[in-house]
Design a protein around this motif. Sequence first.
Motif, PDB file in Angstrom:
ATOM      1  N   TYR A 263       0.791   5.757  -0.065  1.00  0.00           N
ATOM      2  CA  TYR A 263      -0.017   6.925   0.266  1.00  0.00           C
ATOM      3  C   TYR A 263       0.701   8.171  -0.241  1.00  0.00           C
ATOM      4  O   TYR A 263       1.867   8.406   0.096  1.00  0.00           O
TER       5      TYR A 263
ATOM      6  N   MET B 195      -4.092  13.765   3.109  1.00  0.00           N
ATOM      7  CA  MET B 195      -4.110  12.595   2.224  1.00  0.00           C
ATOM      8  C   MET B 195      -4.500  13.012   0.811  1.00  0.00           C
ATOM      9  O   MET B 195      -5.653  13.336   0.546  1.00  0.00           O
TER      10      MET B 195
ATOM     11  N   LYS C 151      -4.251   7.516  -2.570  1.00  0.00           N
ATOM     12  CA  LYS C 151      -3.879   6.198  -2.056  1.00  0.00           C
ATOM     13  C   LYS C 151      -3.862   5.205  -3.206  1.00  0.00           C
ATOM     14  O   LYS C 151      -4.579   5.378  -4.196  1.00  0.00           O
TER      15      LYS C 151
ATOM     16  N   LYS D  93       0.845  -1.193   0.000  1.00  0.00           N
ATOM     17  CA  LYS D  93       0.000   0.000   0.000  1.00  0.00           C
ATOM     18  C   LYS D  93       0.884   1.248   0.000  1.00  0.00           C
ATOM     19  O   LYS D  93       1.924   1.279   0.652  1.00  0.00           O
TER      20      LYS D  93
END
Length: 445
Positions: free
Chosen positions: A207, A300, A303, A205
């Motif tokens: 970000y 953020m 993603k 993952k």
Amino acid sequence: MRFQRCLTGVAIAALLAGPAVAQTAPGQQPAAAGALDPAAGQTSRQPAAAAPAFQLADGVLATVNDSVITGYDLRQRMLLLIAMTQVQPTPENLPAIQQQALNALVDERLQAQELAKFQEEGLRITDEEVDREIAAMAEEVGATPQAYLDFLAQGGIRPQTFREQLRTQIGWSQLVRGRFQSRARPSPAAVDAALRQIGEAATKKQYLIGEIYIEASRVGGQQAALSGANQLVAQMVQGAPFQAVAQQFSAAPSAARGGDAGWIVEGSVPPALQQALDQLEVGQLSRPIPVEGGVYIIYMRDKRDGSSASLVQLKQVMIELAEGADEAAARQRLEAIRPQLTCDNILARASSEQGLLGADLGEADVQNLAPQFQQVAREAAIGSISAPVRTPLGLHLLAVCGRRAGGAEAPDRRQVENQLFVQNLSTLGRRYMRDLREDALIEMK
């Protein structure tokens, strides 16, 4: 100066254009922070807000070696900080604004003193260079240079104050680059290591974040850092641009890029930050996150589960076996030679012994490999030789000789080299400033 110019333009454009749309707060739907108005400077604008009213003591507030910082100097820097970030002064956040402005003035005095040592070597920033920088900053927001300066003047900022700040910033950038350029250039081994790291992280993952780091030691302690971070979050939710706030308030290296920390890989940050990364949705701004030594604010931006492709370089040596054939002898033979094999010698070894077949499988997307090879391709360390792997064709030893991220978002070697150069130069510049602060005589009145 490109990042400085662009991010300052974001703030000035939003101010010239009028009220901005609020950024996303945790738990809300994503929202834009505002848009640049290309007509700024050509059409009539609503007047800028009057200079904020706050009182500062007159006279000398601090000395930096033989240079003084006055109450007037500090007020000018606070006004510029407010104009650039759109953080509105309140009784709660005024101490943080004042402290940040004072820290910036101390650093600027030290930079100016250091620059003076190199004037005889030709390091002089001319008025023409400052004019070009102002023109470029104004062009970013569609304004004329005079309209740009007039806007600042309406906020109480003297053009000469702004010009001298730019002169020092330009000079410091040139000095750092001139002194450390050769040391900042990454070695081929460092670039190789970075590419390997990118490849190994390709399936984790990731970000894309903006970050603001408030360093406790620079603002009066952890509680002051937490209080200041809360004030900044409240201001950004109300519309202050994240990039401009990061540029002026953050102590992280990414401050020069408006807080752009790039793609962060799962597991590469402290647990408190990882928890926030997992919980934030795209477009959301975090609450302050205390960590050892300070406080983070995370924005953020995007993603992803992993890059669209993970590319691996494989070589193999194999023994052909029919399906269902006894593989014990072949496995024993491959296990015996496995410790002696490397990416460099595996093909030569295969061609020198009867019954072994060697092949360079080249670079391939992991998803396109035979299912039996995919786990090795994803997880094995670069340079390692796998345990025997059974396929319908026989028994294989796989050498994992390289791995990198694929897809349009994957950086190439030159991009990685440039990124490392910028990071190294930033690190050396911060160490330079740290040494200047440690050697300086700084007295607060």
